[in-house]
Design an enzyme around this catalytic site. Structure first.
Site: not given
Ligand code: PGA
Length: 279
Positions: A40-42, A124, A126, A193, A199, A238, A259
């Site tokens: 997931n590159w966001k 997600h 976010e 998640e 993150g 993470s 991520g």
């Molecule tokens: P992260 O993000 O691996 O940077 O914690 C995971 C995600 O949001 O899918």
């Protein structure tokens, strides 16, 4: 609805879930679940980064690798992997719940399918936080994705506050039941998640994640006792090349959604390799 009736229904669901949890514990784990490693590159990377990454990235060797770049990069990414004949899926980070129409800035599931996407991340945290997506929207988006032949990767997870108040199971149950209304269990992929792990560099422990994944499976078992064992449940939050092995060794963890560590091809490839070994 009368509050006492609501409480009664809640209690029934809880009891049914606990019952499935104890019966599931006696079942051997399914060996035919797909293992997924999802990037997931966001809102990161440009076209050059994307093509360089995909050039270096190797196929999954028995695990499904899905790269989810920002929307404008989906088509060039797809053309590239197709041109190279690489078995790497391209997935979207979001989709709109309606077929088409006056929804400025949104992307239709039919278009994602048209340009060659196979998967779509839905719900997600976010998006739940910044775009105020609730379980009802997540449900509509998942239905829309399925209608157009995309596999929804439905994200669920509790906040730190909810965890501290011992609300994790309750929050997840609500998210799962809300997301799955009218959807057949074997059609989806879930990603657990925990919001506090995304993150932050502070992942759940593998044991903690395994316990929650087994719980998620028991809720799915409550919805469909014949198919809960078939659903891939991924962990996200993470994940990196150093902790991937612990997650891979857990019975109910069928891959990871990555991520930060998916932005560097070397780290991402190492995570794939860990899961490919056991595939
Ligand atoms: P992260 O993000 O691996 O940077 O914690 C995971 C995600 O949001 O899918």
């Amino acid at each position: 609805m009368d509050q006492s009736i609501k409480a009664y229904i809640k209690q029934l669901v809880q009891e049914a879930v606990e019952q499935s949890a104890s019966s599931l514990n006696n079942l051997p784990p399914s060996t035919d679940r797909k293992q997924y490693i999802i990037a997931n590159w966001k809102m990161n990377k440009n076209i050059q980064d994307t093509l360089e990454f995909l050039q270096q990235l190797k196929e999954g060797n028995g695990v499904e690798v899905v790269v989810c770049p920002p929307a404008p990069l989906l088509y060039p990414a797809k053309l590239y992997v197709q041109g190279q004949n690489k078995k790497i899926h391209i997935g979207a980070q979001n989709v709109h719940q309606e077929d088409k129409g006056a929804y400025t800035g949104e992307t239709a599931a039919s278009l994602l399918k048209d340009i060659g996407c196979s998967h779509c991340i839905i719900g997600h945290s976010e998006r739940r936080q910044y775009a105020h997506e609730d379980d009802a929207i997540v449900n509509l988006k998942a239905k829309q994705a399925l209608k157009r032949g995309l596999t929804p990767i439905i994200c669920i997870g509790e906040t730190l506050e909810q965890k501290q108040q011992n609300q994790t199971e309750k929050v997840l149950t609500k998210q799962i039941l809300g997301a799955m209304d009218g959807i057949d269990v074997p059609q989806v992929v879930f990603a657990y998640e925990p919001v506090w792990a995304i993150g932050t560099g502070e992942s759940a422990t593998a044991e903690e994640a395994q316990r929650i994944h087994a719980y998620i499976r028991s809720v799915l078992d409550y919805l469909d006792e014949h198919n809960a064992e078939k659903v891939s449940i991924l962990y996200g939050g993470s994940v990196n090349e150093n902790n991937a092995q612990e997650f891979a060794s857990m019975t109910d963890i069928d891959g990871v959604l990555v991520g930060g560590a998916s932005l560097k091809v070397d780290s991402f490839q190492k995570i794939i390799a860990v899961f490919a070994k056991g595939a």
